[in-house]
Design an enzyme around this catalytic site. Structure first.
Site, PDB file in Angstrom:
ATOM      1  N   CYS A 180     -46.414  47.784  -6.465  1.00  0.00           N
ATOM      2  CA  CYS A 180     -45.848  48.387  -5.097  1.00  0.00           C
ATOM      3  C   CYS A 180     -46.437  50.003  -5.587  1.00  0.00           C
ATOM      4  O   CYS A 180     -46.326  50.584  -4.544  1.00  0.00           O
ATOM      5  CB  CYS A 180     -43.823  48.479  -5.149  1.00  0.00           C
ATOM      6  SG  CYS A 180     -43.319  48.654  -5.865  1.00  0.00           S
ATOM      7  N   GLU A 222     -44.348  39.971  -1.758  1.00  0.00           N
ATOM      8  CA  GLU A 222     -43.150  41.022  -0.719  1.00  0.00           C
ATOM      9  C   GLU A 222     -43.886  42.814  -1.967  1.00  0.00           C
ATOM     10  O   GLU A 222     -44.613  42.066  -2.679  1.00  0.00           O
ATOM     11  CB  GLU A 222     -41.878  40.278  -1.951  1.00  0.00           C
ATOM     12  CG  GLU A 222     -41.510  41.461  -2.090  1.00  0.00           C
ATOM     13  CD  GLU A 222     -41.135  41.973  -3.623  1.00  0.00           C
ATOM     14  OE1 GLU A 222     -40.499  43.137  -3.817  1.00  0.00           O
ATOM     15  OE2 GLU A 222     -42.307  42.206  -4.199  1.00  0.00           O
ATOM     16  N   ARG A 263     -31.895  48.140  -2.056  1.00  0.00           N
ATOM     17  CA  ARG A 263     -33.082  47.990  -1.530  1.00  0.00           C
ATOM     18  C   ARG A 263     -34.492  47.178  -1.289  1.00  0.00           C
ATOM     19  O   ARG A 263     -34.705  46.052  -1.100  1.00  0.00           O
ATOM     20  CB  ARG A 263     -33.338  46.541  -3.694  1.00  0.00           C
ATOM     21  CG  ARG A 263     -34.596  46.609  -4.385  1.00  0.00           C
ATOM     22  CD  ARG A 263     -34.247  46.310  -5.490  1.00  0.00           C
ATOM     23  NE  ARG A 263     -35.937  45.952  -6.211  1.00  0.00           N
ATOM     24  CZ  ARG A 263     -36.232  46.792  -6.902  1.00  0.00           C
ATOM     25  NH1 ARG A 263     -35.694  48.014  -7.109  1.00  0.00           N
ATOM     26  NH2 ARG A 263     -37.540  46.537  -7.928  1.00  0.00           N
ATOM     27  N   ARG A 308     -36.477  45.592   1.004  1.00  0.00           N
ATOM     28  CA  ARG A 308     -37.967  45.100   1.038  1.00  0.00           C
ATOM     29  C   ARG A 308     -38.150  44.254   1.936  1.00  0.00           C
ATOM     30  O   ARG A 308     -37.957  43.930   2.496  1.00  0.00           O
ATOM     31  CB  ARG A 308     -38.293  44.402  -0.553  1.00  0.00           C
ATOM     32  CG  ARG A 308     -37.640  44.884  -1.789  1.00  0.00           C
ATOM     33  CD  ARG A 308     -39.524  45.544  -2.039  1.00  0.00           C
ATOM     34  NE  ARG A 308     -38.852  46.038  -3.312  1.00  0.00           N
ATOM     35  CZ  ARG A 308     -38.428  47.144  -4.064  1.00  0.00           C
ATOM     36  NH1 ARG A 308     -37.810  48.044  -2.603  1.00  0.00           N
ATOM     37  NH2 ARG A 308     -38.848  47.468  -5.141  1.00  0.00           N
TER      38      ARG A 308
END
Length: 199
Positions: A49, A88, A132, A134
């Site tokens: 990421c 993801e 978090r 995502r």
């Protein structure tokens, strides 16, 4: 289902795969020949990421080390053609480079015959006290008809914490009641033991 292949660059985390799934994870996916990946029905991957994150350099595809892993995934999909794919990345991913990064990913998947959709989730929406955010992307060969994203349980971190605290309190009370029951049983046993001796 059975996990037939895993790739993890961190050696310590490779051991976690071994313990949890009894499978030896391969290292850097960029060093793996797609032919070595067994046939499978679902590919699940989270590519690095940092190239797309606000906390990283946001170099995107220009990050020669981490920005290219997605294309290794594409090569596996091209060869093995799993029915489903789940990807993801960070929440900012769909906005990176004014949305062009996500569009490039979407087009690459669509070129292989996948219908693609995405949704943003965070653990706190499922009663886990952690924020978090995502992005989750799903792809299906042919169509996503019949697919539905899971419904969130909570929308605020406060509510998630409240649910966890409530559950912990319920468990605490249940444990306290169990202890009282055990102690009362021990007292009763002791009383009957003494009565027996007196007889």
């Amino acid at each position: 289902g059975e996990c037939v292949f895993a790739s993890e660059i961190d050696e310590d985390l490779q051991g976690v795969y071994q313990k949890n799934f009894n499978i030896k994870a391969r290292g850097d996916i960029r060093a793996v020949n797609p032919e070595e990946v067994p046939q499978h029905d679902l590919l699940c991957a989270g590519f690095p990421c940092q190239p797309f994150s606000k906390a990283g350099g946001q170099m995107g595809w220009d990050d020669a080390v981490r920005g290219t892993v997605f294309w290794n995934i594409i090569e596996i999909l091209r060869l093995r053609r799993p029915k489903l794919v789940i990807l993801e990345n960070v929440a900012h991913f769909v906005r990176h480079d004014e949305g062009n990064t996500y569009q490039k990913v979407k087009q690459a998947l669509e070129s292989l015959g996948y219908t693609v959709d995405y949704h943003q989730f965070s653990p706190h929406q499922f009663s886990v006290p952690q924020i978090r955010e995502r992005i989750y992307m799903v792809g299906s060969l042919g169509s996503l008809v019949g697919f539905a994203w899971p419904k969130t349980e909570t929308e605020t971190i406060e509510r998630a914490l409240e649910q966890v605290i409530s559950e912990r309190e319920r468990q605490r009370r249940a444990w306290a009641a169990t202890e009282r029951f055990v102690k009362s049983g021990a007292v009763i046993k002791d009383v009957f033991g003494r009565l027996g001796k007196e007889d």
